[in-house]
Design a protein around this motif. Structure first.
Motif, PDB file in Angstrom:
ATOM      1  N   ASN A  79      -2.856 -11.323   6.012  1.00 37.96           N
ATOM      2  CA  ASN A  79      -4.242 -10.871   5.869  1.00 37.96           C
ATOM      3  C   ASN A  79      -4.474  -9.474   6.449  1.00 37.96           C
ATOM      4  O   ASN A  79      -5.486  -9.219   7.101  1.00 37.96           O
ATOM      5  CB  ASN A  79      -5.206 -11.860   6.534  1.00 37.96           C
ATOM      6  N   SER A  80      -3.522  -8.592   6.218  1.00 38.62           N
ATOM      7  CA  SER A  80      -3.642  -7.219   6.703  1.00 38.62           C
ATOM      8  C   SER A  80      -3.733  -6.260   5.519  1.00 38.62           C
ATOM      9  O   SER A  80      -3.326  -6.584   4.402  1.00 38.62           O
ATOM     10  CB  SER A  80      -2.443  -6.842   7.577  1.00 38.62           C
ATOM     11  N   LYS A  81      -4.212  -5.051   5.776  1.00 38.53           N
ATOM     12  CA  LYS A  81      -4.383  -4.069   4.711  1.00 38.53           C
ATOM     13  C   LYS A  81      -3.310  -2.994   4.735  1.00 38.53           C
ATOM     14  O   LYS A  81      -3.420  -1.987   4.048  1.00 38.53           O
ATOM     15  CB  LYS A  81      -5.765  -3.429   4.828  1.00 38.53           C
ATOM     16  N   VAL A  82      -2.279  -3.205   5.511  1.00 39.37           N
ATOM     17  CA  VAL A  82      -1.214  -2.208   5.621  1.00 39.37           C
ATOM     18  C   VAL A  82      -0.348  -2.201   4.355  1.00 39.37           C
ATOM     19  O   VAL A  82      -0.376  -3.141   3.566  1.00 39.37           O
ATOM     20  CB  VAL A  82      -0.354  -2.487   6.862  1.00 39.37           C
ATOM     21  N   ASP A  83       0.458  -1.148   4.187  1.00 33.89           N
ATOM     22  CA  ASP A  83       1.188  -0.982   2.932  1.00 33.89           C
ATOM     23  C   ASP A  83       2.706  -0.946   3.111  1.00 33.89           C
ATOM     24  O   ASP A  83       3.230  -1.338   4.151  1.00 33.89           O
ATOM     25  CB  ASP A  83       0.707   0.270   2.210  1.00 33.89           C
ATOM     26  N   ASP A  84       3.411  -0.479   2.065  1.00 28.67           N
ATOM     27  CA  ASP A  84       4.872  -0.501   2.049  1.00 28.67           C
ATOM     28  C   ASP A  84       5.518   0.307   3.169  1.00 28.67           C
ATOM     29  O   ASP A  84       6.644   0.016   3.577  1.00 28.67           O
ATOM     30  CB  ASP A  84       5.393   0.019   0.705  1.00 28.67           C
ATOM     31  N   GLU A  85       4.841   1.331   3.660  1.00 30.83           N
ATOM     32  CA  GLU A  85       5.415   2.127   4.746  1.00 30.83           C
ATOM     33  C   GLU A  85       5.662   1.272   5.985  1.00 30.83           C
ATOM     34  O   GLU A  85       6.578   1.527   6.764  1.00 30.83           O
ATOM     35  CB  GLU A  85       4.485   3.295   5.100  1.00 30.83           C
ATOM     36  N   VAL A  86       4.850   0.239   6.158  1.00 34.35           N
ATOM     37  CA  VAL A  86       5.032  -0.673   7.287  1.00 34.35           C
ATOM     38  C   VAL A  86       6.352  -1.429   7.140  1.00 34.35           C
ATOM     39  O   VAL A  86       7.114  -1.590   8.103  1.00 34.35           O
ATOM     40  CB  VAL A  86       3.857  -1.666   7.384  1.00 34.35           C
ATOM     41  N   LEU A  87       6.641  -1.907   5.915  1.00 40.38           N
ATOM     42  CA  LEU A  87       7.890  -2.640   5.692  1.00 40.38           C
ATOM     43  C   LEU A  87       9.105  -1.749   5.920  1.00 40.38           C
ATOM     44  O   LEU A  87      10.118  -2.196   6.466  1.00 40.38           O
ATOM     45  CB  LEU A  87       7.924  -3.201   4.272  1.00 40.38           C
ATOM     46  N   ILE A  88       9.008  -0.508   5.510  1.00 39.81           N
ATOM     47  CA  ILE A  88      10.125   0.417   5.690  1.00 39.81           C
ATOM     48  C   ILE A  88      10.358   0.682   7.175  1.00 39.81           C
ATOM     49  O   ILE A  88      11.494   0.631   7.660  1.00 39.81           O
ATOM     50  CB  ILE A  88       9.853   1.729   4.931  1.00 39.81           C
ATOM     51  N   SER A  89       9.285   0.927   7.916  1.00 42.98           N
ATOM     52  CA  SER A  89       9.406   1.145   9.361  1.00 42.98           C
ATOM     53  C   SER A  89       9.911  -0.103  10.058  1.00 42.98           C
ATOM     54  O   SER A  89      10.764  -0.037  10.956  1.00 42.98           O
ATOM     55  CB  SER A  89       8.044   1.542   9.938  1.00 42.98           C
ATOM     56  N   LEU A  90       9.402  -1.250   9.643  1.00 44.33           N
ATOM     57  CA  LEU A  90       9.808  -2.524  10.234  1.00 44.33           C
ATOM     58  C   LEU A  90      11.302  -2.755  10.049  1.00 44.33           C
ATOM     59  O   LEU A  90      12.015  -3.143  10.982  1.00 44.33           O
ATOM     60  CB  LEU A  90       9.011  -3.648   9.565  1.00 44.33           C
ATOM     61  N   THR A  91      11.775  -2.500   8.854  1.00 42.47           N
ATOM     62  CA  THR A  91      13.193  -2.707   8.559  1.00 42.47           C
ATOM     63  C   THR A  91      14.077  -1.763   9.368  1.00 42.47           C
ATOM     64  O   THR A  91      15.124  -2.162   9.882  1.00 42.47           O
ATOM     65  CB  THR A  91      13.442  -2.498   7.057  1.00 42.47           C
ATOM     66  N   ASN A  92      13.655  -0.526   9.505  1.00 38.70           N
ATOM     67  CA  ASN A  92      14.442   0.453  10.259  1.00 38.70           C
ATOM     68  C   ASN A  92      14.462   0.171  11.754  1.00 38.70           C
ATOM     69  O   ASN A  92      15.439   0.487  12.442  1.00 38.70           O
ATOM     70  CB  ASN A  92      13.878   1.860  10.029  1.00 38.70           C
ATOM     71  N   SER A  93      13.386  -0.435  12.264  1.00 33.50           N
ATOM     72  CA  SER A  93      13.216  -0.550  13.715  1.00 33.50           C
ATOM     73  C   SER A  93      13.527  -1.929  14.287  1.00 33.50           C
ATOM     74  O   SER A  93      13.843  -2.035  15.472  1.00 33.50           O
ATOM     75  CB  SER A  93      11.770  -0.187  14.093  1.00 33.50           C
ATOM     76  N   CYS A  94      13.433  -2.982  13.466  1.00 31.95           N
ATOM     77  CA  CYS A  94      13.528  -4.354  13.982  1.00 31.95           C
ATOM     78  C   CYS A  94      14.595  -5.149  13.238  1.00 31.95           C
ATOM     79  O   CYS A  94      14.272  -6.046  12.437  1.00 31.95           O
ATOM     80  CB  CYS A  94      12.172  -5.045  13.877  1.00 31.95           C
ATOM     81  N   PRO A  95      15.860  -4.875  13.473  1.00 34.46           N
ATOM     82  CA  PRO A  95      16.942  -5.512  12.709  1.00 34.46           C
ATOM     83  C   PRO A  95      17.148  -6.990  13.003  1.00 34.46           C
ATOM     84  O   PRO A  95      17.857  -7.670  12.250  1.00 34.46           O
ATOM     85  CB  PRO A  95      18.174  -4.699  13.133  1.00 34.46           C
ATOM     86  N   LYS A  96      16.536  -7.522  14.065  1.00 32.77           N
ATOM     87  CA  LYS A  96      16.745  -8.922  14.438  1.00 32.77           C
ATOM     88  C   LYS A  96      15.730  -9.878  13.806  1.00 32.77           C
ATOM     89  O   LYS A  96      15.773 -11.084  14.075  1.00 32.77           O
ATOM     90  CB  LYS A  96      16.686  -9.071  15.958  1.00 32.77           C
ATOM     91  N   LEU A  97      14.870  -9.388  12.954  1.00 31.65           N
ATOM     92  CA  LEU A  97      13.807 -10.221  12.390  1.00 31.65           C
ATOM     93  C   LEU A  97      14.360 -11.443  11.669  1.00 31.65           C
ATOM     94  O   LEU A  97      15.260 -11.349  10.834  1.00 31.65           O
ATOM     95  CB  LEU A  97      12.952  -9.401  11.421  1.00 31.65           C
ATOM     96  N   ARG A  98      13.767 -12.603  12.003  1.00 34.55           N
ATOM     97  CA  ARG A  98      14.167 -13.869  11.383  1.00 34.55           C
ATOM     98  C   ARG A  98      13.005 -14.527  10.642  1.00 34.55           C
ATOM     99  O   ARG A  98      13.211 -15.219   9.652  1.00 34.55           O
ATOM    100  CB  ARG A  98      14.674 -14.820  12.477  1.00 34.55           C
ATOM    101  N   VAL A  99      11.784 -14.343  11.141  1.00 34.29           N
ATOM    102  CA  VAL A  99      10.592 -14.939  10.527  1.00 34.29           C
ATOM    103  C   VAL A  99       9.615 -13.819  10.200  1.00 34.29           C
ATOM    104  O   VAL A  99       9.186 -13.089  11.096  1.00 34.29           O
ATOM    105  CB  VAL A  99       9.924 -15.960  11.475  1.00 34.29           C
ATOM    106  N   ILE A 100       9.256 -13.676   8.912  1.00 31.40           N
ATOM    107  CA  ILE A 100       8.384 -12.591   8.471  1.00 31.40           C
ATOM    108  C   ILE A 100       7.269 -13.172   7.611  1.00 31.40           C
ATOM    109  O   ILE A 100       7.526 -13.729   6.536  1.00 31.40           O
ATOM    110  CB  ILE A 100       9.168 -11.539   7.666  1.00 31.40           C
ATOM    111  N   ILE A 101       6.027 -13.042   8.078  1.00 29.73           N
ATOM    112  CA  ILE A 101       4.873 -13.559   7.357  1.00 29.73           C
ATOM    113  C   ILE A 101       4.025 -12.384   6.879  1.00 29.73           C
ATOM    114  O   ILE A 101       3.399 -11.685   7.679  1.00 29.73           O
ATOM    115  CB  ILE A 101       4.019 -14.497   8.242  1.00 29.73           C
ATOM    116  N   LEU A 102       4.012 -12.165   5.575  1.00 26.44           N
ATOM    117  CA  LEU A 102       3.272 -11.048   4.975  1.00 26.44           C
ATOM    118  C   LEU A 102       2.219 -11.569   3.998  1.00 26.44           C
ATOM    119  O   LEU A 102       1.763 -10.841   3.116  1.00 26.44           O
ATOM    120  CB  LEU A 102       4.244 -10.118   4.243  1.00 26.44           C
ATOM    121  N   ARG A 103       1.834 -12.799   4.157  1.00 25.84           N
ATOM    122  CA  ARG A 103       0.926 -13.463   3.229  1.00 25.84           C
ATOM    123  C   ARG A 103      -0.423 -12.735   3.135  1.00 25.84           C
ATOM    124  O   ARG A 103      -0.984 -12.301   4.125  1.00 25.84           O
ATOM    125  CB  ARG A 103       0.715 -14.903   3.689  1.00 25.84           C
ATOM    126  N   LYS A 104      -0.905 -12.610   1.906  1.00 23.38           N
ATOM    127  CA  LYS A 104      -2.208 -11.998   1.638  1.00 23.38           C
ATOM    128  C   LYS A 104      -2.301 -10.570   2.171  1.00 23.38           C
ATOM    129  O   LYS A 104      -3.305 -10.172   2.748  1.00 23.38           O
ATOM    130  CB  LYS A 104      -3.329 -12.870   2.184  1.00 23.38           C
TER     131      LYS A 104
END
Length: 264
Positions: free
Chosen positions: A131-156
């Protein structure tokens, strides 16, 4: 300070065999009166701050000043569900370099705010941005910065598209749970996930409400041998017969413990 100025809203059930510990009762009283004692709160030990963060988070009372007084470098889990999270809030979180779980659904944080936050969270394993209004740049930054991610909730998060999703799908190695329901993910995005490094580990996938997914995307599910929960409700372009015929991996079908769908 007079005792009458304190809030002692403690449940009566604290008596008998199920009585809560003195520590729990005391931290609850502190939580109820925290706003008046922020300076004192800063000097509390880490284990007490952890409990207070949890209690206040459940009530949606982790405002900026309260959060600033309670966070500490060893904090590993933070649930801001129900709290008003803005860019000023996430700037406070930049000191939490050991954080492994961050839940900020329905936040008011800008894309820039999150892009600037993620480089400080290299140990993040669980993230809820639903339920956030952020865009694809967030996913790119997230991927570059947080390589240990196991649970990702991007619903709505309606501004997320294949551009950011493909980046995440092809670069992260440890995804176990992924919810991209009601985003703009298409068959191409799911195809990228099926070729990504997490394809053998993915256990739960939610693609509810992804309006551009078609029945052909079912063929990509063969690539997820560990998947046990799948949800694709409200996907109007998925046709029942075509969808199920595309499940060519019988072994995968036997592993599904929970499948939820609606076909119109």
């Amino acid at each position: 300070m007079a005792v009458s100025k304190y809030n002692y809203d403690i449940p009566y059930k604290c008596r008998g065999q199920n009585a809560e510990s003195l520590f729990t009762l005391c931290t609850r009283v502190v939580a109820l009166n925290i706003v008046s004692h922020l300076v004192v709160a800063q000097s509390l030990p880490g284990n007490v701050k952890n409990v207070l963060v949890t209690l206040l988070g459940r009530r949606g009372l982790l405002t900026g000043p309260v959060l600033r007084s309670l966070i500490h470098v060893d904090l590993k889990s933070l649930d801001l569900t129900g709290s008003k999270v803005r860019d000023s809030t996430v700037r406070i979180l930049q000191s939490l370099t050991k954080l492994s779980s961050l839940l900020i659904p329905g936040n008011e944080v800008s894309t820039l705010g999150l892009v600037q936050l993620f480089p400080y969270l290299p140990h993040l394993e669980e993230l809820d941005l639903s339920n956030s209004k952020v865009d694809d740049e967030v996913l790119i930054s997230l991927t570059n910065s947080c390589p240990k991610l196991r649970v990702i909730i991007l619903r709505k998060c309606p501004s997320f598209t294949d551009r950011g999703f493909k980046f995440l799908a092809t670069e992260l190695y440890n995804i176990l749970v992924l919810d991209v329901g009601y985003t703009k993910v298409t068959d191409d995005g799911l195809a990228a996930l099926s070729r990504g490094p997490s394809r053998h580990k993915l256990k739960e996938l939610n693609i509810d409400g992804c309006q551009q997914l078609t029945s052909s995307c079912g063929s990509h599910l063969d690539a997820f041998p560990s998947i046990s929960e799948l949800s694709f409700n409200n996907c109007p372009l998925l046709l029942a017969n075509e969808w199920f015929l595309s499940f060519s991996c019988d072994k995968m079908k036997t592993k599904l413990k929970n499948i939820s769908f609606t076909i119109e």
